[in-house]
Design an enzyme around this catalytic site. Structure first.
Site, PDB file in Angstrom:
ATOM      1  N   LYS A   1     -25.455  45.023 -10.746  1.00 41.89           N
ATOM      2  CA  LYS A   1     -24.917  44.201 -11.833  1.00 41.89           C
ATOM      3  C   LYS A   1     -26.099  43.890 -12.751  1.00 41.89           C
ATOM      4  O   LYS A   1     -26.487  42.735 -12.958  1.00 41.89           O
ATOM      5  CB  LYS A   1     -24.265  42.930 -11.228  1.00 41.89           C
ATOM      6  CG  LYS A   1     -23.480  42.070 -12.209  1.00 41.89           C
ATOM      7  CD  LYS A   1     -22.182  42.681 -12.684  1.00 41.89           C
ATOM      8  CE  LYS A   1     -21.523  41.809 -13.753  1.00 41.89           C
ATOM      9  NZ  LYS A   1     -20.395  42.457 -14.442  1.00 41.89           N
TER      10      LYS A   1
ATOM     11  N   ASP B   1     -14.812  47.885   2.112  1.00 40.05           N
ATOM     12  CA  ASP B   1     -13.421  47.593   2.490  1.00 40.05           C
ATOM     13  C   ASP B   1     -12.453  48.307   1.543  1.00 40.05           C
ATOM     14  O   ASP B   1     -11.436  48.856   1.961  1.00 40.05           O
ATOM     15  CB  ASP B   1     -13.129  46.079   2.433  1.00 40.05           C
ATOM     16  CG  ASP B   1     -13.365  45.394   3.777  1.00 40.05           C
ATOM     17  OD1 ASP B   1     -14.210  45.874   4.547  1.00 40.05           O
ATOM     18  OD2 ASP B   1     -12.685  44.379   4.051  1.00 40.05           O
TER      19      ASP B   1
ATOM     20  N   ASP C   1     -18.445  46.003 -11.038  1.00 37.43           N
ATOM     21  CA  ASP C   1     -17.044  45.803 -11.446  1.00 37.43           C
ATOM     22  C   ASP C   1     -16.405  47.134 -11.816  1.00 37.43           C
ATOM     23  O   ASP C   1     -15.271  47.440 -11.444  1.00 37.43           O
ATOM     24  CB  ASP C   1     -16.939  44.769 -12.581  1.00 37.43           C
ATOM     25  CG  ASP C   1     -17.896  45.026 -13.733  1.00 37.43           C
ATOM     26  OD1 ASP C   1     -18.807  45.864 -13.606  1.00 37.43           O
ATOM     27  OD2 ASP C   1     -17.719  44.377 -14.786  1.00 37.43           O
TER      28      ASP C   1
ATOM     29  N   ASP D   1     -20.380  45.199   1.151  1.00 39.57           N
ATOM     30  CA  ASP D   1     -19.344  44.603   2.001  1.00 39.57           C
ATOM     31  C   ASP D   1     -17.987  44.757   1.317  1.00 39.57           C
ATOM     32  O   ASP D   1     -17.013  45.199   1.923  1.00 39.57           O
ATOM     33  CB  ASP D   1     -19.661  43.118   2.225  1.00 39.57           C
ATOM     34  CG  ASP D   1     -18.595  42.425   3.055  1.00 39.57           C
ATOM     35  OD1 ASP D   1     -18.171  43.005   4.074  1.00 39.57           O
ATOM     36  OD2 ASP D   1     -18.170  41.317   2.678  1.00 39.57           O
TER      37      ASP D   1
ATOM     38  N   TYR E   1     -26.570  37.368   1.779  1.00 43.77           N
ATOM     39  CA  TYR E   1     -26.264  37.003   3.161  1.00 43.77           C
ATOM     40  C   TYR E   1     -27.384  36.190   3.798  1.00 43.77           C
ATOM     41  O   TYR E   1     -27.142  35.312   4.616  1.00 43.77           O
ATOM     42  CB  TYR E   1     -26.020  38.262   4.003  1.00 43.77           C
ATOM     43  CG  TYR E   1     -24.608  38.773   3.942  1.00 43.77           C
ATOM     44  CD1 TYR E   1     -24.028  39.121   2.725  1.00 43.77           C
ATOM     45  CD2 TYR E   1     -23.853  38.915   5.096  1.00 43.77           C
ATOM     46  CE1 TYR E   1     -22.735  39.607   2.669  1.00 43.77           C
ATOM     47  CE2 TYR E   1     -22.558  39.407   5.048  1.00 43.77           C
ATOM     48  CZ  TYR E   1     -22.000  39.747   3.831  1.00 43.77           C
ATOM     49  OH  TYR E   1     -20.721  40.212   3.788  1.00 43.77           O
TER      50      TYR E   1
HETATM   51  C1  IPM Z   1     -18.595  43.610   7.729  1.00 42.81           C
HETATM   52  C2  IPM Z   1     -18.005  42.261   7.991  1.00 42.81           C
HETATM   53  C3  IPM Z   1     -19.120  41.255   8.206  1.00 42.81           C
HETATM   54  C4  IPM Z   1     -19.938  41.222   6.937  1.00 42.81           C
HETATM   55  C5  IPM Z   1     -18.650  39.849   8.606  1.00 42.81           C
HETATM   56  C6  IPM Z   1     -17.811  39.866   9.846  1.00 42.81           C
HETATM   57  C7  IPM Z   1     -19.813  38.922   8.757  1.00 42.81           C
HETATM   58  O1  IPM Z   1     -17.161  41.898   6.950  1.00 42.81           O
HETATM   59  O2  IPM Z   1     -19.346  44.094   8.590  1.00 42.81           O
HETATM   60  O3  IPM Z   1     -18.298  44.192   6.685  1.00 42.81           O
HETATM   61  O4  IPM Z   1     -19.587  40.525   5.992  1.00 42.81           O
HETATM   62  O5  IPM Z   1     -20.953  41.926   6.885  1.00 42.81           O
HETATM   63 MG    MG Z   2     -16.857  43.413   5.525  1.00 40.18          MG
END
Ligand code: IPM
Ligand code: MG
Length: 375
Positions: free
Chosen positions: A197, A257, A229, A253, A145
């Protein structure tokens, strides 16, 4: 009476409406548990651009600096983002900037699948075991990032070369590893699965070495290493094997999710992004400065329609009470109130299943009311 100052940055999309519900719940907690909250709102994201020409207006940043914590909504609007230079877009210019500016390197994302929401989990019942309870500990200020160089070059002939740099230093890995091990020692199952990784990336090799070394300080915590993975696969095959998942920024990240989906909905996943006092045993952990935000995005398709699930925002507020203000009892009361509202059958659209008996579809406000009255 203890007074805490909160910078409330609702942002874009569903941000303002879920923030309203979090404030509603905080006001109840404040009365009940005897502390005072000064909640000051300020624009961020497109709201910031519209109000003051910048995704993170100077006044908003100044407010954050004099507050005890930031309660954040969400920023970014896919329709509008491409209309301005990428460095000025809300994600980079506001959210990532705040994370970096305040040194918020430790991102905690607790994923819990409540029994009552077993149907909202995409996995078959037998894979859910006795329930899913995972804490993703994501490094938040390093890796791809922020690594330099980060650029796109014109290499001629209509072609471009885009570069992002994945970079970690020993101290950066050490401090986040300490956070993960300490979290595992709390009321959890004392297991850390470190994700890397290491079979391909230099970063992965260093990550594994450093985490292994830090782990020696926590003999009561079991440490396991897993390639990213495989971790993505194991999350859907046997999610109950995970307790704390320790991830670098990008892997965290992605995997958070995926884990959120197992917890029923991204609309249920809160997060805490904490600064440097955490992980340092000599400091008062409870007073760590932090930014608290739902892990889901702005969801512009449902914004302003009273459809969004406010639970992630409300649970983020609870994490704020716990980590930044040391108000554990109030934080637990809010978590329990969320559980009660769900058990009572309240379901926003994302967690509603018409085949489930004794439930009803409710809006953002009604869910907030149900939780506020259960605190
Ligand atoms: C998260 C989001 C952010 C990230 C985006 C909105 C920049 O996806 O907080 O997980 O990638 O960190
Ligand atoms: Mg995210």
């Amino acid at each position: 009476m203890k007074t805490f100052n909160i910078a409330a940055l609702a942002g874009d999309g569903i941000g303002p409406e879920v923030m309203r519900e979090a404030a509603k719940v905080l006001r109840v907690a404040e009365k009940k548990f005897g502390f005072t909250l000064n909640i000051t709102e300020a624009p961020v994201g497109w709201a910031g651009i519209d109000a003051a020409g910048k995704a993170l207006p100077d006044a908003t940043l100044a407010l954050c600096k004099k507050s005890d914590a930031i309660l954040f909504g969400s920023v970014g609007l896919p329709d509008r983002d491409p209309t301005i230079p990428k460095e000025e877009r809300p994600e980079r210019a506001a959210l990532l900037r705040i994370r970096k500016e305040f040194g918020l390197f430790a991102n905690l994302r607790p994923v819990k699948l409540p029994k009552a929401l077993a149907h909202a989990c995409p996995l078959a019942k037998e894979r859910q075991g006795d329930g899913i309870d995972i804490l993703v500990v994501r490094e938040l200020t390093g890796g791809m990032y922020f690594g330099q160089p980060k650029k796109t070059e014109d290499i001629g002939g209509g072609n471009f070369r885009a570069t992002d740099t994945m970079v970690y230093t020993t101290p950066e890995i050490e401090r986040i590893a300490h956070v993960a091990f300490k979290e595992a020692q709390k009321i959890r199952r004392k297991k850390v699965t470190s994700i890397d990784k290491a079979n391909v990336l230099e970063n992965g090799i260093l990550w594994r070495e450093v985490v292994t070394r830090v782990g020696k300080n926590y003999p009561d915590v079991t440490l396991e290493h897993m390639f990213v993975d495989n971790a993505a696969m194991q999350l859907v095959l046997r999610p109950t094997q995970f307790d704390v998942m320790l991830c670098e920024n990008m892997f965290g990240d992605i995997l958070s999710d995926e884990a959120a989906a197992l917890g029923g909905s991204l609309g249920m996943l809160p997060s805490a992004s904490l600064g440097a006092t955490i992980g340092d045993p000599s400091m008062d952990f409870e007073k760590t400065f932090g930014l608290y935000e739902p892990a889901g995005g702005t969801a512009p398709d449902i914004a302003g329609k009273n459809l969004a699930n406010p639970i992630a925002q409300i649970l983020s507020a609870a994490m704020m009470l716990q980590h930044s203000f040391g108000q554990t009892v109030a934080a637990i009361a809010i978590e329990n109130a969320v559980a009660k509202a769900i058990e009572a059958g309240n379901r926003t659209g994302d967690i509603f299943n018409p085949n489930e008996s004794n439930t009803r579809k409710v809006g953002t406000r009604e869910m907030g009311d149900a939780i506020a009255s259960a605190v």
